[in-house]
Design a protein around this motif. Sequence first.
Motif, PDB file in Angstrom:
ATOM      1  N   SER A 151      -6.687  -5.647  32.144  1.00  0.00           N
ATOM      2  CA  SER A 151      -6.121  -5.787  34.088  1.00  0.00           C
ATOM      3  C   SER A 151      -7.653  -6.183  34.584  1.00  0.00           C
ATOM      4  CB  SER A 151      -5.906  -4.036  34.262  1.00  0.00           C
ATOM      5  OG  SER A 151      -5.147  -3.841  33.719  1.00  0.00           O
ATOM      6  N   THR A 204      -2.862  -4.352  39.613  1.00  0.00           N
ATOM      7  CA  THR A 204      -2.809  -4.933  38.286  1.00  0.00           C
ATOM      8  C   THR A 204      -2.253  -3.927  37.292  1.00  0.00           C
ATOM      9  OG1 THR A 204      -5.257  -3.693  37.977  1.00  0.00           O
ATOM     10  CG2 THR A 204      -5.145  -6.315  38.518  1.00  0.00           C
ATOM     11  N   PHE A 205      -2.449  -3.356  36.333  1.00  0.00           N
ATOM     12  CA  PHE A 205      -1.426  -2.374  35.331  1.00  0.00           C
ATOM     13  C   PHE A 205      -2.772  -1.585  35.794  1.00  0.00           C
ATOM     14  CE2 PHE A 205      -1.913   0.049  31.355  1.00  0.00           C
ATOM     15  CZ  PHE A 205      -0.587   0.424  31.473  1.00  0.00           C
ATOM     16  N   PHE A 206      -4.319  -0.978  35.763  1.00  0.00           N
ATOM     17  CA  PHE A 206      -4.855  -0.028  35.646  1.00  0.00           C
ATOM     18  C   PHE A 206      -4.338   0.228  36.753  1.00  0.00           C
ATOM     19  CE2 PHE A 206      -9.085   0.827  38.465  1.00  0.00           C
ATOM     20  CZ  PHE A 206      -9.330   2.039  37.285  1.00  0.00           C
ATOM     21  N   ASP A 207      -4.301  -0.655  38.403  1.00  0.00           N
ATOM     22  CA  ASP A 207      -4.525  -0.038  39.378  1.00  0.00           C
ATOM     23  C   ASP A 207      -2.956   0.721  39.850  1.00  0.00           C
ATOM     24  OD1 ASP A 207      -6.241  -1.419  40.837  1.00  0.00           O
ATOM     25  OD2 ASP A 207      -5.539  -2.986  40.966  1.00  0.00           O
ATOM     26  N   ALA A 243      -5.283  -2.201  27.560  1.00  0.00           N
ATOM     27  CA  ALA A 243      -4.069  -2.750  28.603  1.00  0.00           C
ATOM     28  C   ALA A 243      -4.898  -2.332  30.134  1.00  0.00           C
ATOM     29  CB  ALA A 243      -2.606  -1.770  29.294  1.00  0.00           C
ATOM     30  N   THR A 244      -5.521  -0.793  30.327  1.00  0.00           N
ATOM     31  CA  THR A 244      -6.588  -1.171  31.079  1.00  0.00           C
ATOM     32  C   THR A 244      -7.740  -2.105  31.189  1.00  0.00           C
ATOM     33  OG1 THR A 244      -6.158   1.176  31.498  1.00  0.00           O
ATOM     34  CG2 THR A 244      -8.045   0.452  32.321  1.00  0.00           C
ATOM     35  N   HIS A 249      -1.798 -10.438  36.624  1.00  0.00           N
ATOM     36  CA  HIS A 249      -0.812 -10.385  36.531  1.00  0.00           C
ATOM     37  C   HIS A 249      -0.526  -9.081  37.426  1.00  0.00           C
ATOM     38  CE1 HIS A 249       0.473 -11.984  33.094  1.00  0.00           C
ATOM     39  NE2 HIS A 249      -0.894 -12.354  32.535  1.00  0.00           N
ATOM     40  N   LYS A 250      -0.107  -9.227  38.429  1.00  0.00           N
ATOM     41  CA  LYS A 250       0.348  -7.563  39.360  1.00  0.00           C
ATOM     42  C   LYS A 250       1.828  -7.267  39.385  1.00  0.00           C
ATOM     43  CE  LYS A 250      -4.136  -8.126  41.393  1.00  0.00           C
ATOM     44  NZ  LYS A 250      -4.836  -8.875  42.580  1.00  0.00           N
ATOM     45  N   TRP A 273      -6.013  -9.926  31.849  1.00  0.00           N
ATOM     46  CA  TRP A 273      -4.756  -9.894  32.783  1.00  0.00           C
ATOM     47  C   TRP A 273      -4.844  -9.589  34.103  1.00  0.00           C
ATOM     48  CZ3 TRP A 273      -2.460  -5.652  29.245  1.00  0.00           C
ATOM     49  CH2 TRP A 273      -2.049  -5.669  28.132  1.00  0.00           C
ATOM     50  N   ALA A 274      -6.310  -9.659  34.565  1.00  0.00           N
ATOM     51  CA  ALA A 274      -6.417  -9.509  36.422  1.00  0.00           C
ATOM     52  C   ALA A 274      -5.225  -9.762  37.053  1.00  0.00           C
ATOM     53  CB  ALA A 274      -8.124  -9.814  36.307  1.00  0.00           C
ATOM     54  N   PHE A 322      -7.008   5.436  31.158  1.00  0.00           N
ATOM     55  CA  PHE A 322      -8.345   4.842  31.306  1.00  0.00           C
ATOM     56  C   PHE A 322      -9.179   5.622  31.901  1.00  0.00           C
ATOM     57  CE2 PHE A 322      -5.250   6.634  34.858  1.00  0.00           C
ATOM     58  CZ  PHE A 322      -6.651   7.309  36.050  1.00  0.00           C
TER      59      PHE A 322
END
Length: 458
Positions: free
Chosen positions: A368, A381-384, A364-365, A375-376, A372-373, A110
């Motif tokens: 995010s 999110t994936f990044f978070d 994937a980041t 999708h939590k 995919w924003a 990331f």
Amino acid sequence: MPSEQNNFLTWRSRWTFILAATGSAVGLGNIWKFPYIAGENGGGAFVVVYLFCIALVGVPVMVAEVMLGRRGRKSPISSMRRLTTEAGLHGFWNSIGWLGAIIGLLILSFYSVIAGWSLAYIPEMATGAFQGANAQTTKTIFETMLADPDRLVFWHSVFVAMTIFVVAFGVTRGLGVAARVLMPSLFVLLIVLLLFAYRYGDFSAGFSFLFSFDYERLTLRGVLEALGHAFFTLSLGVGAIMAYGAYMPAEASIGKTVAIIALFDTLVALIAGMAIFPIVFAHGALDAAAGPSLLFISLPVAFGGMQAGVLFGSLFFILVTVAAWSSAISLIEPAVAWMAEHKGVNRFTATLFLGFLVWLLGLATVFSFNDWAEHKVLGMTFFDGLDFLTSRVLLPLTGLFIAIFVGWYFAAEHAREELNGEQSVIWSVWFYLLRYLCPPAIATVMIVGLYDSLVAGG
Ligand code: PFF
């Protein structure tokens, strides 16, 4: 540049090590992340906790990492294996090495996406896209970029390629020179920005936001974040500092060297905060708690209103990129060094292979922030989630293992030998902190903070 001595490579001087390690420590964590998490956590109270975490936990663990690296003289994974075997200790402790190498790759995935934003801002700045822009315009420019996965993938790929390029052809050659030239330039530019903030921003509001201690604003989540960030910003828990420590000349004093690196790192973070918040407060439309977008929305407003903003703005994002670059190299180095120690795998192949894995995960980041924003999981999110997992769980966990290993299991006389340049008071304070303060402090903050973040939703 290293030289061959007694069968292992060493940096030419202590200063080369200081510059390389500072290159690793000073990065997005200082200029991008520190200001925004300080903003999210209410400023002053967070900063005080952060400084305590650096001094009482970060520095002792960093000394331990450099010491293990210099004693092991190999890649972190092999160094740990060598040290545990020599001391007849359980193989569990090897996890410090391999866990670190994996965390480095996860972070890099990331880290290179964010560094890609900074890269993307260089042509934007240079072509004057921000000239005369207000907060709303810069916000739109930033959001348009995030919404475009192709653009993010492009800059992410450029950054991964830059990192692979240096690591594949050797970290030591070139990096020392780059650090020597670029780190001081970054420092000078930050001072220029600080002066700009002093002249045109709301300096006193920025100052009191960052430095006035307000208990009320302190949350458990903030304390956990401060500790995690202390590890992140000093590049601990990944093996990066251990890998660089392996090249440290035997006679150099570890304590003094680490103190200088930690001081540089802290100064850069504080100056970055003092350059950014006065500008944020001077523009009513900007929010100090804006989060990750702080650097990419508020600073461009400042540059857009500055006489030589095109020049300074471009230069600033070039230097942010360079700071990120010298850190990225050290994130992948432990895994590359380990793979390259094996017969049949050369450094080039190892770097390409690991670089590809990092690039793939980085996608994937990228998503995010757009596709995919929504999708939590647990509100992230994936990044978070990856940021949370690495900075707040895995880095402190490896730090905890290092503190327990060196404080309680590693032969004290061997540690004493490596640290013989230190006065006995310094040695005692270090050993005491590592043994009695670091393990319970890290464990408590982690457990309570995780409970607060995940279970209590706090
Ligand atoms: N210290 C870097 C920063 O503050 O941006 C990030 C980092 C680099 C963390 C290298 C860990 C590491 F091994």
